[in-house]
Motif scaffolding. Sequence first.
Motif, PDB file in Angstrom:
ATOM      1  N   TYR A  67       0.965  -1.362   0.196  1.00 51.91           N
ATOM      2  CA  TYR A  67       0.082   0.132   0.008  1.00 51.91           C
ATOM      3  C   TYR A  67       0.888   1.279  -0.203  1.00 51.91           C
ATOM      4  CZ  TYR A  67      -3.774  -3.305   1.091  1.00 51.91           C
ATOM      5  OH  TYR A  67      -4.800  -4.396   1.097  1.00 51.91           O
ATOM      6  N   ILE A  69      -7.358   2.327   5.405  1.00 46.75           N
ATOM      7  CA  ILE A  69      -6.168   2.198   4.411  1.00 46.75           C
ATOM      8  C   ILE A  69      -6.577   3.633   3.257  1.00 46.75           C
ATOM      9  CG2 ILE A  69      -5.212   1.433   2.122  1.00 46.75           C
ATOM     10  CD1 ILE A  69      -3.868   0.445   4.686  1.00 46.75           C
ATOM     11  N   GLN A  70      -7.729   3.405   2.859  1.00 44.13           N
ATOM     12  CA  GLN A  70      -8.339   4.425   2.129  1.00 44.13           C
ATOM     13  C   GLN A  70      -8.614   5.750   2.617  1.00 44.13           C
ATOM     14  OE1 GLN A  70     -12.303   2.408   0.659  1.00 44.13           O
ATOM     15  NE2 GLN A  70     -11.364   2.406  -1.586  1.00 44.13           N
ATOM     16  N   LEU A 109       2.958   2.492   2.290  1.00 47.75           N
ATOM     17  CA  LEU A 109       2.951   3.041   3.553  1.00 47.75           C
ATOM     18  C   LEU A 109       3.980   2.567   4.346  1.00 47.75           C
ATOM     19  CD1 LEU A 109      -0.915   2.655   4.256  1.00 47.75           C
ATOM     20  CD2 LEU A 109       0.297   4.753   3.658  1.00 47.75           C
ATOM     21  N   LYS A 118      -4.856   7.079   3.162  1.00 46.37           N
ATOM     22  CA  LYS A 118      -4.626   7.627   1.688  1.00 46.37           C
ATOM     23  C   LYS A 118      -5.222   8.610   0.927  1.00 46.37           C
ATOM     24  CE  LYS A 118      -2.215   4.766  -0.648  1.00 46.37           C
ATOM     25  NZ  LYS A 118      -1.873   3.540  -1.373  1.00 46.37           N
ATOM     26  N   ILE A 141      -2.881   1.458  12.103  1.00 46.86           N
ATOM     27  CA  ILE A 141      -4.151   1.118  11.487  1.00 46.86           C
ATOM     28  C   ILE A 141      -4.823   0.202  12.123  1.00 46.86           C
ATOM     29  CG2 ILE A 141      -5.239   0.537   9.520  1.00 46.86           C
ATOM     30  CD1 ILE A 141      -3.381   2.272   8.014  1.00 46.86           C
ATOM     31  N   LYS A 187       2.862   2.782  10.120  1.00 41.65           N
ATOM     32  CA  LYS A 187       1.635   3.279   9.833  1.00 41.65           C
ATOM     33  C   LYS A 187       0.427   2.024   9.714  1.00 41.65           C
ATOM     34  CE  LYS A 187       0.331   6.991   8.665  1.00 41.65           C
ATOM     35  NZ  LYS A 187      -0.219   8.109   9.253  1.00 41.65           N
ATOM     36  N   VAL A 188       0.866   0.908   8.875  1.00 33.02           N
ATOM     37  CA  VAL A 188       0.158   0.010   9.016  1.00 33.02           C
ATOM     38  C   VAL A 188      -0.140  -0.719  10.473  1.00 33.02           C
ATOM     39  CG1 VAL A 188      -0.002  -2.650   8.450  1.00 33.02           C
ATOM     40  CG2 VAL A 188       0.974  -0.982   6.972  1.00 33.02           C
ATOM     41  N   LEU A 198      -9.261  -2.421   5.027  1.00 37.52           N
ATOM     42  CA  LEU A 198      -9.294  -1.567   3.622  1.00 37.52           C
ATOM     43  C   LEU A 198      -9.899  -0.192   3.615  1.00 37.52           C
ATOM     44  CD1 LEU A 198     -10.207  -4.569   1.199  1.00 37.52           C
ATOM     45  CD2 LEU A 198      -7.733  -3.323   1.938  1.00 37.52           C
TER      46      LEU A 198
END
Length: 295
Positions: A92, A156-157, A94, A160, A102, A98-99, A153
Amino acid sequence: MSNIKLISTSALAKKLSMSKHQLDELLLAAKYIVKNDDGFKLTELGIQNSGSMKKHAKFGEYIVWDENMEIPNKPINQGKEFYSSTKIATRYNLSARKVNLILSEIGFIEKYLKGWTITILGTKNGGIQRENNKNGIPYVEWDKSIFENSAFLSIIQEVKGEAGESTQKKIDDSKESSFREKFIAKHRATDGHMVRSKAEMLIDNWLYMAEIVHAYERKLPIEEEVYCDFYIPTGKIYIEFWGLENDPKYAKRKEAKKEIYKKYDFKLIELTDEDVFNLDDVLPKLLLKHGVQTY
């Protein structure tokens, strides 16, 4: 007289702070149980390792174990590919940090002194606890289902900046859309949040003045399209204000929502009209129960 206490698989899983599914997988891998059309059947090896059958007048037969049994540790991930936060981040564009943030935000992992530990919700969503062999720092890896997880997801969206209209459409199409149309967010809280009632405005203002970071109408990290009133990232706490107690439709919505919180074992603070007029007394106590200190 024997002091052995026999408990169900579900009770044993709870005692070990893991999901029943995760314990079932371990017991299957160790050949203590086998799966059949009726559920699980105890094997001879299982009997040799403290397993036995117990009959309940209402629920029929089920398997019980010595509460202090040694849990088999045969790997349940053979043949599976698991992905670290670093590998996920690469997909992604990233950072691994950050992951992990999240995954923490949606309640799949929790920050440890150093590293990350998995939550019960995380184990239910394909995560597995690991430990660095050199320094002992814990971390979590994920099976391929994480790349299809709607909660993951969705964040994530958002991170971003790609959510936009698709997120709003999901909100509009959700079962709560009629409620949102009926109660327009027209009350402006001190922090700029537009909320749907004076009571919600008072709650929002209280959280802001107490310097507690919070989100308004955050989607729960589950498949169902359910939105909380307030969400506090520190402690992963959800707050619901229950108004309109005399409205049958609202009462039905309330009970359905409470079942969702119970189903996923989320931390929930419930507030009533009476509580709203005593927030200085009520909220500090309720937040402290979940590890969040105020003042």
